[in-house]
Design an enzyme around this catalytic site. Sequence first.
Site: not given
Lengths: 348, 108
Positions: B41-43, B68
């Site tokens: 998932f970001c970041p 994502d």
Amino acid sequence: MPEKKIRALGLMSGGLDSTLAANLIQNLGVEVLGLHFSTGFCVADRHRLLGNFNNRDKPYRNDALHAGAQLEVPVEIIDIKDRYLPEVVLNPKHGYGSGMNPCIDCRIFMLHRAKEIMAERDYDFIFTGEVLGQRPMSQRRPPMHMIEKETGLEGLLLRPLSAHVMPPTIPEEKGWVDRDKLHGIVGRGRHKQMQLAEEFGLVDYPQPAGGCCFLPDENYSRKLRDLLTFNGPDVDPDDMMLLKVGRHFRLGDDVKIIVGRHESENDFLERFRDGRGSVWVEDYSSPLTLIEGPLSAADLEFTCQITARYSAGRNESEIPVHWQVDGEQGQLRVQPLGEDRRLDEIRI
Amino acid sequence: MSPDSKPRRGVAAYVHGIKSDVELERLVDTCDVVVDAMGTFCPEPVIRTQNAARELSAGTVVMILADDAGVEIDLPAWCISTRNEYLGVLREPDKLRVFVRKAAPKAR
């Protein structure tokens, strides 16, 4: 020989204050590198985590990267997730705020890391978007001074938005930045910052929404304390991730269930189904419930009743609920749990 | 707005890459480096890209694999901020392929 350009590191959360600070310093002819620390406790990360699954047309963004793009200031993400929990959250020298937020230790940790980068890459000073009096724990004069002292950054830590109400720093004394162009903002209001944003042509910045970190949040802190109490300090990253979503109930020392609150949370929980038991209702719109730990037959029935309670079949006298535990699966007909004080007793 | 300030970019100004889908399809096989950020998932996809880019020479084309959707907005922003070149994204049902070209380091 050309004169060496002055270079500064800015701590950038992506909020308005740190964006303005970077803009101010950049406008004074200083080369800026923004540092954005990824702690694993960022609220915006959770919104993106949940929202991005079903929302490819308008994904949530990382505000620090977005600010960097607006200013054309390079932003580097510094990943401190692995060290942050054991070194900052679990043992804060300066204590917690309203929740499990160790704001002063957090600031010190980030500034220590920034100081290392300053030395490694030959930067001249560090700045932040801090505003004197804006936050009760870390942005008062005594802690701000103490943070400088403890990080060994005395004189090298500039707060451009509040510079006029702080003693001059080395960058100001040496003329690396023009002190007259800095500001003397104090307090929690945002009026002056919004004025500055307009002056700088910054139109697209996040609205202040109660901070960017989960740790001051009472509900989150309770879940984190529970996890640390029952799982110990060597926490699995997936368990940390799961704290951000769902209703959590503890059925026993080693059994916890997480009940999705809406479709996005169900989609998110779906990703963590491997290795965990799960419960759901097929005939009605329903939460997905994840089970952590070994479950007795009574616990399984109770979990099915709880899941039924939060499904659209909650008013039926009995509904079928599906379960999958340790590779086995089945169905139980249960009465959805009504008003029951047991729920409050086990709610984390 | 003060006279010496300049208009800032909005999101819409940088979400499109400079390559067509046909050109990007070619890069799937010819890119220099692949960064696998699937399941993260970001970041995290940006962190992986940034860490990989640090070791690469100017002109290197990187393909980032991710699922994502946040990469579609975060990686272009990262490119603008760091002056790397955002080439574009190919959307597949189960993944995104984002293409970035490493820029030359800025002279000091």
